[in-house]
Design a protein around this motif. Sequence first.
Motif, PDB file in Angstrom:
ATOM      1  N   VAL A 131      -9.207  24.446 -37.711  1.00 51.11           N
ATOM      2  CA  VAL A 131      -8.311  25.029 -36.711  1.00 51.11           C
ATOM      3  C   VAL A 131      -9.089  25.218 -35.417  1.00 51.11           C
ATOM      4  N   GLU A 132      -8.637  24.528 -34.362  1.00 51.92           N
ATOM      5  CA  GLU A 132      -9.275  24.668 -33.054  1.00 51.92           C
ATOM      6  C   GLU A 132      -8.627  25.796 -32.253  1.00 51.92           C
ATOM      7  N   SER A 133      -9.405  26.360 -31.355  1.00 50.72           N
ATOM      8  CA  SER A 133      -8.895  27.362 -30.430  1.00 50.72           C
ATOM      9  C   SER A 133      -9.791  27.377 -29.198  1.00 50.72           C
ATOM     10  N   ALA A 157     -13.392  26.417 -39.866  1.00 49.32           N
ATOM     11  CA  ALA A 157     -13.176  25.605 -41.056  1.00 49.32           C
ATOM     12  C   ALA A 157     -12.998  26.468 -42.287  1.00 49.32           C
ATOM     13  N   SER A 158     -12.151  26.007 -43.172  1.00 46.85           N
ATOM     14  CA  SER A 158     -12.022  26.643 -44.482  1.00 46.85           C
ATOM     15  C   SER A 158     -12.889  25.869 -45.470  1.00 46.85           C
ATOM     16  N   THR A 192     -21.962  21.348 -24.633  1.00 45.69           N
ATOM     17  CA  THR A 192     -22.937  21.638 -25.669  1.00 45.69           C
ATOM     18  C   THR A 192     -22.216  21.913 -26.983  1.00 45.69           C
ATOM     19  N   ILE A 193     -22.588  21.170 -28.008  1.00 44.55           N
ATOM     20  CA  ILE A 193     -22.008  21.377 -29.334  1.00 44.55           C
ATOM     21  C   ILE A 193     -22.971  22.216 -30.173  1.00 44.55           C
ATOM     22  N   SER A 194     -22.410  23.082 -30.988  1.00 44.98           N
ATOM     23  CA  SER A 194     -23.230  23.910 -31.874  1.00 44.98           C
ATOM     24  C   SER A 194     -22.417  24.246 -33.116  1.00 44.98           C
ATOM     25  N   THR A 242     -17.962  27.763 -38.610  1.00 46.11           N
ATOM     26  CA  THR A 242     -17.373  27.501 -37.308  1.00 46.11           C
ATOM     27  C   THR A 242     -18.285  26.600 -36.478  1.00 46.11           C
ATOM     28  N   ALA A 243     -17.663  25.667 -35.777  1.00 43.54           N
ATOM     29  CA  ALA A 243     -18.368  24.843 -34.803  1.00 43.54           C
ATOM     30  C   ALA A 243     -17.816  25.168 -33.420  1.00 43.54           C
ATOM     31  N   TYR A 244     -18.628  24.915 -32.421  1.00 45.81           N
ATOM     32  CA  TYR A 244     -18.252  25.261 -31.051  1.00 45.81           C
ATOM     33  C   TYR A 244     -18.513  24.086 -30.122  1.00 45.81           C
ATOM     34  N   LEU A 245     -17.742  24.063 -29.045  1.00 43.52           N
ATOM     35  CA  LEU A 245     -18.017  23.121 -27.962  1.00 43.52           C
ATOM     36  C   LEU A 245     -17.941  23.918 -26.664  1.00 43.52           C
ATOM     37  N   GLN A 246     -19.089  24.174 -26.077  1.00 49.02           N
ATOM     38  CA  GLN A 246     -19.151  24.839 -24.778  1.00 49.02           C
ATOM     39  C   GLN A 246     -18.966  23.776 -23.713  1.00 49.02           C
TER      40      GLN A 246
END
Length: 123
Positions: free
Chosen positions: A5-7, A24-25, A69-71, A78-82
């Motif tokens: 699920v993105e947000s 992510a589940s 920046t991906i982390s 959880t993954a992130y994209l700054q």
Amino acid sequence: QVQLVESGGGLVQAGGSLRLSCAASGRTFNTYNIGWFRQAPGKEREFVAAIMWIRTKSYYADSVKGRFTISRDNAKNTAYLQVNTLKPEDTAVYYCAAGKSPDYNNYAQYDYWGQGTQVTVSS
């Protein structure tokens, strides 16, 4: 099975920033590579960034290097994209995906996808 699920998307002026999240589940999140892709109206889905499950090595499309920046935080699944210094051409729906193939920039190699989050950059 992994559900994503993105947000974090939204409307932002050129030069602005956002932090996209991909929750992510499942208990095996840390064994998947995570990719971010985007798709603008009338265009094909394109690779943005990826982070591998092993050694967390990351890769970027040339168009976003130095700005995005991906982390990932495996403890939070959880993954992130700054995304910084946004440009109008960054406007698109951004998707995160999970997969185990080393072919990180090929969207067909990913097994699970989120529903996407809209990023709109005004000039």
